[in-house]
Design a protein around this motif. Sequence first.
Motif: not given
Length: 599
Positions: A484-503
């Motif tokens: 839930y915390g990861l989803v929240t911060v990713v949504r609020r930061s506007g990070t696209s899926p590709l950088p998330i997968v790479c990270a």
Amino acid sequence: MLVRWAPAVVVLALTAAALSRYGVRVSDMARFCGYVVACLAVPGTLLVRALYRGDRSRGEELALGLALGYALEVFAYVAGRAVGAPLLVLAWPVATYAAFLLVPRLRRHWRSAPATARSPIWWSWSLALVVAYLVVWSAVNFFRTQALTWPALGASYPDMPLHLAFIGELRHHVPPTMPIVAGEPLPYHWFVYAHYAAASWVTGVEPLVLLFRLGMLPMIAALVVLLGMAARRVIGSRAGALIALAAVFLVAAPNLYIGSAGGALVWKPVQSWSSPTQTFGALLFVPVFLLLSDLLENRRLPENGRRNPREWLLLGVFLAAVMGAKATYLPLLTAGLAAVAVAGSVRRRRPHGPALVALGMSAACLLYAQFVLYGGVRGGTTAAPLSLMRVTWGGVVGDGRPLGGPLTTVLGLTLLCVLSGAVAWCGTLGLLSRPRALTRPSVVLTLGMSLAGLAVALCFGHPGLSEIYFLQAPYPYLAIVSVYGLVTVVRRSGTSPLPIVCAAGAGAVAAYCIRILCDVRVPLPDGEPLRVLALPYAALLVFVALTAVALAAARRGALRSFALTLVVTSAFATPAAWFTRVLPVTYKTPAPSPTPSTR
């Protein structure tokens, strides 16, 4: 219609094939399946429809009904067996069917409410794949090594004969006594054995087959569905809930050593064939969490602004069932509800009424369990600070003996173990990007339970390391809150899926590389300095720090850099799953080729 039933059909076919491969007769499967459906799931679902108006799909409704069926079955069997008529356990499903057929207001519950949601087909297949994985995990880890016939049966996991003795005791006596000491009361969480005893009486299936093959499978399936439901409630999306389910059943604390040390460095999964009480307690606790989430967060209040008292009744039933299913849950729940009551009172500047009511119910059940059901005994648990860490040290150095050396060495090992857990669930820090989310009752409840579990594990000891169960009980919900915390911060930061997968990929690869390059093996070879134990974890911290500095230098934005750093760090826990969840490490020696069970 056929498409929607396909996931369940595939899982049932796989389960039947696995059971047949490992010695279970088709007749035993059919009778047990008929009992679970007709005497537990269907009457339980009818009662859930009448008592609980929560948002759910039909599959979730059926899983809730099965959990309620287990609870009511135990109560009915205890009453029937106490008067010498164990088959009176059938009275509760018969009475339920009669009531819902004869009472006009109840007849409408034979059909799902119009508001019942229909799950997307991809979600149904996702849950089916998780259940299928757990069936294969059960076959490889347990069925393959735990035979149903002699002489291989004599080499079973050491706890299994004791579980079988408890089932035999509950088949013939209520209140139960110690099967190894005549006339001595049984101060134990024995409700799951009452379920096995009832199922054996009704179906005629041998307790051995129920314990070693059949009994746990419906619990595991319902546990998957209900944990997915709980994750969806907390996170607010099915995609996030699926990630949380993967975290529950696959993610473990990153053990960066080569080899197995045991103790606090090994996280047990929430489901366990060798501990049926753990699986049964875990299943019955999920409805408690769901109901509390609704009651404490005021979800879907009716027009009059008041909760349906029947939901409180349902909560009381599940609390009473958890009371005798697993002793670790109620102390943690009471601590978590105390945290919710305090936090809610501070935020609202007035007492949090629902939290105080729930706290009173939990405390009452806890006191009854401790002083009546368990007879006030401690069960071998004593105040022994860092006892778990001292035992862990024996596995790290290789002599198997608890550490008797300097306190600083124990504290250092404790710090490494706590760091492992912090890395696995650091996604919770993502909620700092939305502080209001941190005050949600479901989040506060989870964090309160987790901290209480950690405190108990560090401050108390047990000869069988049972304090580990206080860490095991809340971790599915901690995994959900972390996602839930990861989803929240990713949504609020506007990070696209590709950088998330790479990270995430970078973190997983780094975990493997650190583990291999540092090459710290446990138990430690003779002459190896103790300081090498900290080397891989120091490398982990350096890698995370360098990642944060690199992202900041790239000017990705503070919130986006924070989100990617949390993803990288959380991914360190993913490779640990391969060693502690996927690989068959619990039972290593296969049993001889199985033959059909005899009765």
